[in-house]
Design a protein around this motif. Sequence first.
Motif, PDB file in Angstrom:
ATOM      1  N   PHE A   1      46.076  51.428  52.740  1.00  0.00           N
ATOM      2  CA  PHE A   1      46.871  50.524  51.909  1.00  0.00           C
ATOM      3  C   PHE A   1      48.348  50.865  51.951  1.00  0.00           C
ATOM      4  CE2 PHE A   1      42.603  50.987  50.373  1.00  0.00           C
ATOM      5  CZ  PHE A   1      42.185  49.664  50.271  1.00  0.00           C
ATOM      6  N   CYS A   2      49.157  49.833  51.807  1.00  0.00           N
ATOM      7  CA  CYS A   2      50.603  50.009  51.854  1.00  0.00           C
ATOM      8  C   CYS A   2      51.131  50.572  50.554  1.00  0.00           C
ATOM      9  CB  CYS A   2      51.275  48.678  52.168  1.00  0.00           C
ATOM     10  SG  CYS A   2      51.141  47.479  50.830  1.00  0.00           S
ATOM     11  N   ALA A   3      50.355  50.444  49.495  1.00  0.00           N
ATOM     12  CA  ALA A   3      50.813  50.907  48.188  1.00  0.00           C
ATOM     13  C   ALA A   3      49.629  51.287  47.313  1.00  0.00           C
ATOM     14  CB  ALA A   3      51.620  49.808  47.503  1.00  0.00           C
ATOM     15  N   GLY A   4      49.902  52.131  46.360  1.00  0.00           N
ATOM     16  CA  GLY A   4      48.851  52.555  45.438  1.00  0.00           C
ATOM     17  C   GLY A   4      48.278  51.394  44.654  1.00  0.00           C
ATOM     18  N   SER A   5      49.125  50.417  44.380  1.00  0.00           N
ATOM     19  CA  SER A   5      48.661  49.272  43.606  1.00  0.00           C
ATOM     20  C   SER A   5      47.664  48.435  44.408  1.00  0.00           C
ATOM     21  CB  SER A   5      49.840  48.409  43.165  1.00  0.00           C
ATOM     22  OG  SER A   5      50.595  48.005  44.273  1.00  0.00           O
ATOM     23  N   CYS A   6      47.841  48.388  45.737  1.00  0.00           N
ATOM     24  CA  CYS A   6      46.891  47.673  46.587  1.00  0.00           C
ATOM     25  C   CYS A   6      45.543  48.389  46.575  1.00  0.00           C
ATOM     26  CB  CYS A   6      47.424  47.583  48.019  1.00  0.00           C
ATOM     27  SG  CYS A   6      48.627  46.265  48.252  1.00  0.00           S
ATOM     28  N   ARG A   7      45.587  49.700  46.638  1.00  0.00           N
ATOM     29  CA  ARG A   7      44.351  50.484  46.618  1.00  0.00           C
ATOM     30  C   ARG A   7      43.617  50.282  45.292  1.00  0.00           C
ATOM     31  NH1 ARG A   7      42.774  54.262  43.441  1.00  0.00           N
ATOM     32  NH2 ARG A   7      44.636  55.501  43.663  1.00  0.00           N
TER      33      ARG A   7
ATOM     34  N   LYS B   1      44.644  47.009  58.817  1.00  0.00           N
ATOM     35  CA  LYS B   1      45.112  45.943  57.961  1.00  0.00           C
ATOM     36  C   LYS B   1      44.784  46.249  56.506  1.00  0.00           C
ATOM     37  CE  LYS B   1      45.662  41.015  58.379  1.00  0.00           C
ATOM     38  NZ  LYS B   1      45.251  39.820  59.093  1.00  0.00           N
ATOM     39  N   ASP B   2      45.819  46.221  55.729  1.00  0.00           N
ATOM     40  CA  ASP B   2      45.635  46.362  54.293  1.00  0.00           C
ATOM     41  C   ASP B   2      44.841  45.144  53.823  1.00  0.00           C
ATOM     42  OD1 ASP B   2      46.029  46.103  51.527  1.00  0.00           O
ATOM     43  OD2 ASP B   2      47.912  47.188  51.608  1.00  0.00           O
ATOM     44  N   PRO B   3      43.591  45.355  53.362  1.00  0.00           N
ATOM     45  CA  PRO B   3      42.744  44.206  53.021  1.00  0.00           C
ATOM     46  C   PRO B   3      43.234  43.426  51.807  1.00  0.00           C
ATOM     47  CG  PRO B   3      41.641  46.256  52.441  1.00  0.00           C
ATOM     48  CD  PRO B   3      42.907  46.631  53.138  1.00  0.00           C
ATOM     49  N   VAL B   4      44.088  44.023  51.041  1.00  0.00           N
ATOM     50  CA  VAL B   4      44.554  43.359  49.822  1.00  0.00           C
ATOM     51  C   VAL B   4      45.703  42.395  50.110  1.00  0.00           C
ATOM     52  CG1 VAL B   4      45.571  43.714  47.542  1.00  0.00           C
ATOM     53  CG2 VAL B   4      43.772  45.232  48.359  1.00  0.00           C
ATOM     54  N   CYS B   5      46.747  42.882  50.785  1.00  0.00           N
ATOM     55  CA  CYS B   5      47.918  42.043  51.006  1.00  0.00           C
ATOM     56  C   CYS B   5      48.035  41.577  52.459  1.00  0.00           C
ATOM     57  CB  CYS B   5      49.174  42.785  50.586  1.00  0.00           C
ATOM     58  SG  CYS B   5      49.538  44.201  51.620  1.00  0.00           S
ATOM     59  N   GLY B   6      47.209  42.149  53.352  1.00  0.00           N
ATOM     60  CA  GLY B   6      47.233  41.705  54.735  1.00  0.00           C
ATOM     61  C   GLY B   6      48.280  42.383  55.603  1.00  0.00           C
TER      62      GLY B   6
END
Length: 65
Positions: free
Chosen positions: A37-43, A11-16
């Motif tokens: 993460f699904c995207a670099g911005s989430c990371r 699970k991407d902890p940022v966006c879920g």
Amino acid sequence: MKRQSDERSFKDPVCGMEVSHKTAVDQFLYQGKTYYFCAGSCREAFEAEPEKYLRHHRQHGMKPG
Ligand SMILES: [Zn+2]
């Protein structure tokens, strides 16, 4: 027959969003654990404030404010 158990989802902890080794765009090692993460911005968001996204590890007796 071999079963590929390597495609667990995380699970991407940022966006879920659910991501796997294959779909994850980025990853980040924090306190010995790898987060995907699904995207670099989430990371980047996680890297900036990891604690903000890991609230479920609440400490006893600590209340905000
Ligand atoms: Zn994300």
